[in-house]
Design a protein around this motif. Structure first.
Motif, PDB file in Angstrom:
ATOM      1  N   CYS A 348      57.134  27.787  22.530  1.00 44.43           N
ATOM      2  CA  CYS A 348      55.680  27.939  22.415  1.00 44.43           C
ATOM      3  C   CYS A 348      54.974  27.227  23.562  1.00 44.43           C
ATOM      4  CB  CYS A 348      55.201  27.376  21.080  1.00 44.43           C
ATOM      5  SG  CYS A 348      55.686  28.331  19.629  1.00 44.43           S
ATOM      6  N   TYR A 349      55.452  26.053  23.891  1.00 43.82           N
ATOM      7  CA  TYR A 349      54.881  25.254  24.982  1.00 43.82           C
ATOM      8  C   TYR A 349      54.991  25.995  26.310  1.00 43.82           C
ATOM      9  CZ  TYR A 349      54.981  21.350  28.387  1.00 43.82           C
ATOM     10  OH  TYR A 349      54.783  20.520  29.462  1.00 43.82           O
ATOM     11  N   GLN A 350      56.106  26.694  26.512  1.00 44.15           N
ATOM     12  CA  GLN A 350      56.312  27.431  27.759  1.00 44.15           C
ATOM     13  C   GLN A 350      55.561  28.759  27.773  1.00 44.15           C
ATOM     14  OE1 GLN A 350      58.045  26.365  30.458  1.00 44.15           O
ATOM     15  NE2 GLN A 350      58.444  24.411  29.436  1.00 44.15           N
ATOM     16  N   THR A 351      55.427  29.384  26.606  1.00 46.36           N
ATOM     17  CA  THR A 351      54.881  30.744  26.540  1.00 46.36           C
ATOM     18  C   THR A 351      53.379  30.770  26.319  1.00 46.36           C
ATOM     19  OG1 THR A 351      56.984  31.430  25.536  1.00 46.36           O
ATOM     20  CG2 THR A 351      55.160  32.989  25.398  1.00 46.36           C
ATOM     21  N   GLY A 352      52.845  29.826  25.538  1.00 46.40           N
ATOM     22  CA  GLY A 352      51.445  29.836  25.161  1.00 46.40           C
ATOM     23  C   GLY A 352      50.466  30.011  26.309  1.00 46.40           C
ATOM     24  N   PRO A 353      50.630  29.275  27.422  1.00 44.10           N
ATOM     25  CA  PRO A 353      49.664  29.406  28.518  1.00 44.10           C
ATOM     26  C   PRO A 353      49.619  30.791  29.149  1.00 44.10           C
ATOM     27  CG  PRO A 353      50.923  27.364  28.718  1.00 44.10           C
ATOM     28  CD  PRO A 353      51.582  28.177  27.654  1.00 44.10           C
ATOM     29  N   HIS A 354      50.618  31.631  28.879  1.00 41.97           N
ATOM     30  CA  HIS A 354      50.665  32.961  29.485  1.00 41.97           C
ATOM     31  C   HIS A 354      50.067  34.042  28.588  1.00 41.97           C
ATOM     32  CE1 HIS A 354      53.154  31.521  32.807  1.00 41.97           C
ATOM     33  NE2 HIS A 354      53.917  30.896  31.914  1.00 41.97           N
ATOM     34  N   ILE A 355      49.667  33.676  27.373  1.00 46.91           N
ATOM     35  CA  ILE A 355      49.036  34.668  26.496  1.00 46.91           C
ATOM     36  C   ILE A 355      47.614  34.907  26.981  1.00 46.91           C
ATOM     37  CG2 ILE A 355      48.319  35.197  24.140  1.00 46.91           C
ATOM     38  CD1 ILE A 355      51.321  35.083  24.399  1.00 46.91           C
ATOM     39  N   PRO A 356      47.240  36.145  27.306  1.00 41.85           N
ATOM     40  CA  PRO A 356      45.896  36.390  27.869  1.00 41.85           C
ATOM     41  C   PRO A 356      44.793  36.243  26.825  1.00 41.85           C
ATOM     42  CG  PRO A 356      47.075  38.451  27.570  1.00 41.85           C
ATOM     43  CD  PRO A 356      48.067  37.366  27.271  1.00 41.85           C
ATOM     44  N   ALA A 357      43.630  35.855  27.279  1.00 40.77           N
ATOM     45  CA  ALA A 357      42.474  35.744  26.392  1.00 40.77           C
ATOM     46  C   ALA A 357      42.148  37.078  25.743  1.00 40.77           C
ATOM     47  CB  ALA A 357      41.267  35.222  27.174  1.00 40.77           C
ATOM     48  N   PHE A 358      42.395  38.186  26.460  1.00 42.60           N
ATOM     49  CA  PHE A 358      42.145  39.505  25.893  1.00 42.60           C
ATOM     50  C   PHE A 358      42.953  39.699  24.605  1.00 42.60           C
ATOM     51  CE2 PHE A 358      41.184  41.361  30.352  1.00 42.60           C
ATOM     52  CZ  PHE A 358      39.891  40.903  30.270  1.00 42.60           C
ATOM     53  N   ALA A 359      44.188  39.216  24.587  1.00 43.45           N
ATOM     54  CA  ALA A 359      45.040  39.384  23.411  1.00 43.45           C
ATOM     55  C   ALA A 359      44.475  38.598  22.232  1.00 43.45           C
ATOM     56  CB  ALA A 359      46.463  38.933  23.720  1.00 43.45           C
ATOM     57  N   TYR A 360      43.946  37.410  22.513  1.00 43.91           N
ATOM     58  CA  TYR A 360      43.357  36.608  21.436  1.00 43.91           C
ATOM     59  C   TYR A 360      42.100  37.284  20.901  1.00 43.91           C
ATOM     60  CZ  TYR A 360      44.576  32.088  19.431  1.00 43.91           C
ATOM     61  OH  TYR A 360      45.053  31.112  18.616  1.00 43.91           O
ATOM     62  N   SER A 361      41.331  37.881  21.790  1.00 43.11           N
ATOM     63  CA  SER A 361      40.139  38.617  21.372  1.00 43.11           C
ATOM     64  C   SER A 361      40.532  39.825  20.524  1.00 43.11           C
ATOM     65  CB  SER A 361      39.354  39.072  22.598  1.00 43.11           C
ATOM     66  OG  SER A 361      38.238  39.853  22.230  1.00 43.11           O
ATOM     67  N   ASP A 362      41.623  40.485  20.889  1.00 39.60           N
ATOM     68  CA  ASP A 362      42.107  41.623  20.104  1.00 39.60           C
ATOM     69  C   ASP A 362      42.491  41.193  18.693  1.00 39.60           C
ATOM     70  OD1 ASP A 362      41.739  43.400  22.157  1.00 39.60           O
ATOM     71  OD2 ASP A 362      43.837  43.381  22.817  1.00 39.60           O
ATOM     72  N   PHE A 363      43.025  39.970  18.562  1.00 39.52           N
ATOM     73  CA  PHE A 363      43.401  39.491  17.231  1.00 39.52           C
ATOM     74  C   PHE A 363      42.181  39.406  16.326  1.00 39.52           C
ATOM     75  CE2 PHE A 363      43.469  35.875  14.290  1.00 39.52           C
ATOM     76  CZ  PHE A 363      44.410  36.351  13.386  1.00 39.52           C
ATOM     77  N   VAL A 364      41.060  38.945  16.826  1.00 39.25           N
ATOM     78  CA  VAL A 364      39.856  38.819  15.998  1.00 39.25           C
ATOM     79  C   VAL A 364      39.438  40.187  15.470  1.00 39.25           C
ATOM     80  CG1 VAL A 364      37.434  38.128  15.983  1.00 39.25           C
ATOM     81  CG2 VAL A 364      39.116  36.756  17.231  1.00 39.25           C
TER      82      VAL A 364
END
Length: 496
Positions: A348-364
């Motif tokens: 998670c520590y290695q992968t988290g910074p690479h998750i795009p903000a767009f993907a987080y917005s899609d989750f909402v």
């Protein structure tokens, strides 16, 4: 003395003078010192503080009339374990069962702990959990694996595994827990206990707690009786406030069993098409028969959502939130090596910074659509019934990742983002395939309760999960009360 009765029983006994708070608290510590070497369920013990508080509460009781005592909280003087994850208590360590937080004392007390203290509960220690609460088993890299009272070779589930093991063994009458994707319900299922994940916004929480794990997590208890669950809601429900999480207060001061037939949808389908164990199928078949015996209308359905899509989003949230927390530790100046934390946490520590903000917005957007979809579902049905897990508890010697997976995780810093995400998905599947029924209710905010109706031939339980529309905890608790009253629940203490 083992606590073979529920917490409410001991609260009543303290108020009527059958027990002193000090004596009950001393029993808890006797149990911890005797049983914890077998269970590894407790990380921290607060013996001096707890006994001093018990003496103060006994002095306070001595000044009260019988009528004044009866007005006290149902849990007045009852010893409980806090979870070693969140549940911040000023001046104490909440280590998240991680080497990284061993010496970090909280500077604040969150609302859940404040209310527990005001209710007269005695904090006797903190229960073992998975590191950062990341997994649905309890196998902390630093503190070690918790052992299940049903069979010490097995894990009690997670992440509130220490809470479940300590309650099932009679070490304490009640234990605080939390749930961001099954962490109350899974250990309740694996240990044969009652575990309610309340609606989002039901339980009082400090602002920072409301958004923990992007709003998916909440505090409550793992218990041996339905009345403890009901009393817990009465004591800890949040007063209405002007926010999007506002729920009407449950006004009932007495728990009555459901007095009408419910329309209940059920399934034995595995949420991700992997196939359920015979135990999961038998647990639901037994539960369906019990419900029909009680006069409810029970209908088999296909699962109402795409759980593969749901789990993709859920993994993304965990990856970002846990990765962010670990990154902030590093930014504070603390060095972090792969061997310091669980391999999944490192990933998670290695992968988290690479998750795009767009993907987080899609989750909402996805979350809003899923909430609307489940609201439509509950226009047709009162309750959704599934297995809590797709199989019984896992053996502790079967929890480790394959060496091949660990080797690839250790090379994570050199991998491109897409490969990192595929690796994270594989690692999460290792943990969550068995428990994939649970995260739906965290994303939608709806309540869900795991009830212990089934044990297999080896004496291992598997819970039946009942879910309802957001805000409908009382309906679930009333149904649980009906099942309990007719002798269907198997939540008794197991003596080691």
């Amino acid at each position: 003395m083992l606590f073979k009765h529920d917490a409410t029983h001991y609260g009543v006994a303290i108020k009527d003078g059958s027990y002193s708070v000090k004596l009950v608290t001393e029993y808890a510590f006797e149990n911890i010192h005797r049983l914890n070497p077998q269970l590894n369920a407790v990380n921290y013990i607060y013996q001096d503080q707890a006994l001093a508080r018990a003496k103060r509460l006994d002095k306070h009781l001595a000044t009260l009339s019988s009528a004044e005592r009866r007005k006290l909280s149902p849990f007045f003087g009852v010893p409980i374990l806090l979870k070693d994850l969140g549940q911040l208590w000023k001046g104490s360590v909440s280590s998240q069962s991680s080497k990284l937080f061993l010496g970090k004392k909280s500077t604040t007390t969150d609302d859940f702990i404040r209310i527990a203290s005001e209710a007269g509960m005695i904090f006797v220690g903190r229960s073992n959990t998975s590191e950062f609460g990341l997994k649905t088993v309890s196998d902390s890299l630093y503190f070690g694996s918790v052992r299940n009272p049903h069979n010490l070779a097995y894990n009690p589930g997670g992440s509130s595994g220490g809470a479940a093991a300590s309650t099932k063994s009679g070490m304490v009458p009640l234990a605080a827990a939390s749930d961001a994707g099954g962490s109350i319900r899974v250990p309740a299922s694996d240990c044969g206990l009652i575990g309610l994940k309340p609606s989002h916004g039901r339980i009082a929480a400090s602002p920072q707690v409301l958004r923990r794990i992007n709003g998916l997590s909440g505090n409550f208890f793992i218990a041996r009786s339905v009345r403890d669950i009901f009393n817990g809601i009465q004591v800890f429900q949040a007063m209405p406030n002007p926010s999007r999480n506002t729920l009407p207060i449950i006004q009932e001061d007495e728990l009555k069993a459901i007095d009408r037939p419910l329309k209940i949808a059920y399934t034995t389908d595995h949420p991700r098409g992997q196939g359920n164990s015979s135990d999961a199928i038998q647990a639901i078949e037994m539960t369906v028969q019990a419900l029909r015996n009680l006069g409810h209308e029970v209908e088999a359905i296909a699962l109402p959502v795409d759980y593969n899509e749901l789990m993709d989003y859920y993994y993304m949230i965990l990856t970002v939130e846990i990765g962010k927390n670990i990154l902030r530790i590093k930014e504070s100046g603390q060095q972090i090596q792969a061997e310091d934390i669980d391999p999944l946490a490192w990933l998670c520590y290695q992968t988290g910074p690479h998750i795009p903000a767009f993907a987080y917005s899609d989750f909402v957007l996805y979350q809003d659509e899923l909430i609307a979809q489940m609201d439509r579902f509950y226009e047709q049905y009162d309750v959704l019934l599934t297995p809590t897990t797709s199989a019984v508890a896992q053996r502790n010697d079967a929890l480790a990742y394959s060496q091949s997976l660990v080797d690839r995780i250790n090379r994570a810093s050199s991998l491109p983002p897409q490969t990192l995400w595929e690796l994270a998905h594989e690692a999460f599947d290792h943990v969550y395939q068995r428990t994939s029924y649970c995260p739906l209710m965290n994303i939608t905010g709806q309540p869900a309760i795991s009830l212990p109706l089934y044990e297999n031939a080896d004496g291992l339980p598997l819970g039946s999960q009942f879910a309802a529309k957001r805000g409908q905890e009382l309906l679930l608790i009333q149904l649980a009360k009906q099942l309990e009253r007719h002798g269907y629940l198997k939540a008794n203490c197991i003596e080691l």
